[in-house]
Design a protein around this motif. Structure first.
Motif, PDB file in Angstrom:
ATOM      1  N   ASP A 158       0.832  -1.195   0.000  1.00 44.54           N
ATOM      2  CA  ASP A 158       0.000   0.000   0.000  1.00 44.54           C
ATOM      3  C   ASP A 158       0.873   1.253   0.000  1.00 44.54           C
ATOM      4  O   ASP A 158       2.052   1.216   0.318  1.00 44.54           O
TER       5      ASP A 158
ATOM      6  N   ARG B 165     -12.646   6.668 -15.044  1.00 43.49           N
ATOM      7  CA  ARG B 165     -13.000   6.408 -13.658  1.00 43.49           C
ATOM      8  C   ARG B 165     -12.171   5.233 -13.159  1.00 43.49           C
ATOM      9  O   ARG B 165     -12.225   4.136 -13.722  1.00 43.49           O
TER      10      ARG B 165
ATOM     11  N   THR C 141      -1.379   6.538 -11.304  1.00 41.67           N
ATOM     12  CA  THR C 141      -2.786   6.906 -11.137  1.00 41.67           C
ATOM     13  C   THR C 141      -3.005   8.380 -11.441  1.00 41.67           C
ATOM     14  O   THR C 141      -3.943   8.760 -12.164  1.00 41.67           O
TER      15      THR C 141
ATOM     16  N   PRO D 248     -10.896   2.574 -10.028  1.00 43.49           N
ATOM     17  CA  PRO D 248     -11.309   1.989  -8.744  1.00 43.49           C
ATOM     18  C   PRO D 248     -10.497   2.581  -7.601  1.00 43.49           C
ATOM     19  O   PRO D 248      -9.602   3.405  -7.799  1.00 43.49           O
ATOM     20  N   ASP D 249     -10.755   2.115  -6.391  1.00 41.58           N
ATOM     21  CA  ASP D 249     -10.028   2.618  -5.233  1.00 41.58           C
ATOM     22  C   ASP D 249      -8.575   2.148  -5.267  1.00 41.58           C
ATOM     23  O   ASP D 249      -8.200   1.231  -6.008  1.00 41.58           O
ATOM     24  N   ASP D 250      -7.751   2.777  -4.421  1.00 41.56           N
ATOM     25  CA  ASP D 250      -6.314   2.497  -4.422  1.00 41.56           C
ATOM     26  C   ASP D 250      -5.998   1.032  -4.130  1.00 41.56           C
ATOM     27  O   ASP D 250      -5.078   0.454  -4.721  1.00 41.56           O
ATOM     28  N   ASP D 251      -6.739   0.411  -3.206  1.00 39.84           N
ATOM     29  CA  ASP D 251      -6.477  -0.983  -2.867  1.00 39.84           C
ATOM     30  C   ASP D 251      -6.690  -1.885  -4.074  1.00 39.84           C
ATOM     31  O   ASP D 251      -5.897  -2.798  -4.347  1.00 39.84           O
ATOM     32  N   THR D 252      -7.762  -1.646  -4.810  1.00 39.21           N
ATOM     33  CA  THR D 252      -8.054  -2.456  -5.994  1.00 39.21           C
ATOM     34  C   THR D 252      -6.979  -2.277  -7.055  1.00 39.21           C
ATOM     35  O   THR D 252      -6.534  -3.250  -7.674  1.00 39.21           O
TER      36      THR D 252
END
Length: 225
Positions: A106, A166, A115, A168-172
């Motif tokens: 992470d 668009r 990103t 997804p979230d950072d974890d994904t």
């Protein structure tokens, strides 16, 4: 000192070491003068660890291993190139390691830069851009392009400039980059694919959490039990 572990046994040993690290019960094995002398002539690591260069993700520490246990290859964002693949092949084909680990984490700066480049169009400067360039394809596999149509791949490619990206979230995104690296490594390297097919080796993708210290499996190619 020859390596006789199966991929499953090698993975279990890493899990046990990480559990010791998380519980603050590290044994710091194989770090004495005797071990150093024994390794002077040859090495037989039981795992190849391909991870991010991040200073907080030192493989031997987070898995509580010692000298000669891990053959470590690191690049920012664990991005692949030919020399990285060659180094990993050396660890498996020449040194006989039965396990390859792709280690993401992470708050990865490389994933963050990629990103931001996708969202803003602003690329990093210098050769840092080369790192972001190699991370971006992994993220695009999970990106969604805003559209009023059916969102087919051909339309997405043709209309990319006029549509809203668009993510997804950072974890994904982080997990997808780990999975993509596992699949690319297995797909690019014929010798590694052969080792997996023969049961001599397995490739696993792992995500490491900085605050907790846990290393969790997110992908695998081959049998690890």
């Amino acid at each position: 000192m020859s390596t006789s572990l199966t991929p499953a046994q090698a993975w279990r040993r890493l899990q046990e070491g990480n559990a010791r690290f998380v519980s603050d019960a590290m044994e710091h094995p194989s770090q004495g003068a005797d071990r150093r002398a024994a390794l002077a002539q040859e090495q037989h690591p039981y795992a190849v660890l391909f991870g991010c260069s991040d200073s907080r993700v030192a493989a031997e520490i987070i898995f509580d291993q010692g000298l000669g246990d891990l053959f470590v290859v690191r690049t920012a964002g664990h991005v692949l190139d030919t020399t990285v693949i060659g180094s990993i092949e050396y660890g498996v084909d020449v040194l006989g390691a039965p396990l390859v680990v792709v280690l993401g984490h992470d708050r990865c700066g490389a994933v963050g830069a990629a990103t931001q480049a996708l969202l803003t169009g602003r690329m990093p400067t210098g050769f840092v851009r080369a790192v972001a360039d190699r991370v971006i394809p992994s993220l695009l596999t999970r990106a969604q392009l805003g559209t009023d149509g059916d969102g087919d791949a051909a339309g997405a490619a043709a209309e990319r400039a006029s549509r809203t990206l668009r993510l997804p979230d950072d974890d994904t995104l982080r997990r997808e980059h780990v999975r993509a690296t596992v699949q690319m490594l297995h797909g690019y390297s014929r010798s590694l694919a052969a080792a997996v097919a023969e049961g001599r080796c397995a490739v696993v993708g792992v995500e490491y959490t900085l605050a907790e210290g846990t290393a969790r499996l997110v992908d695998q190619v081959g049998d690890i039990g």
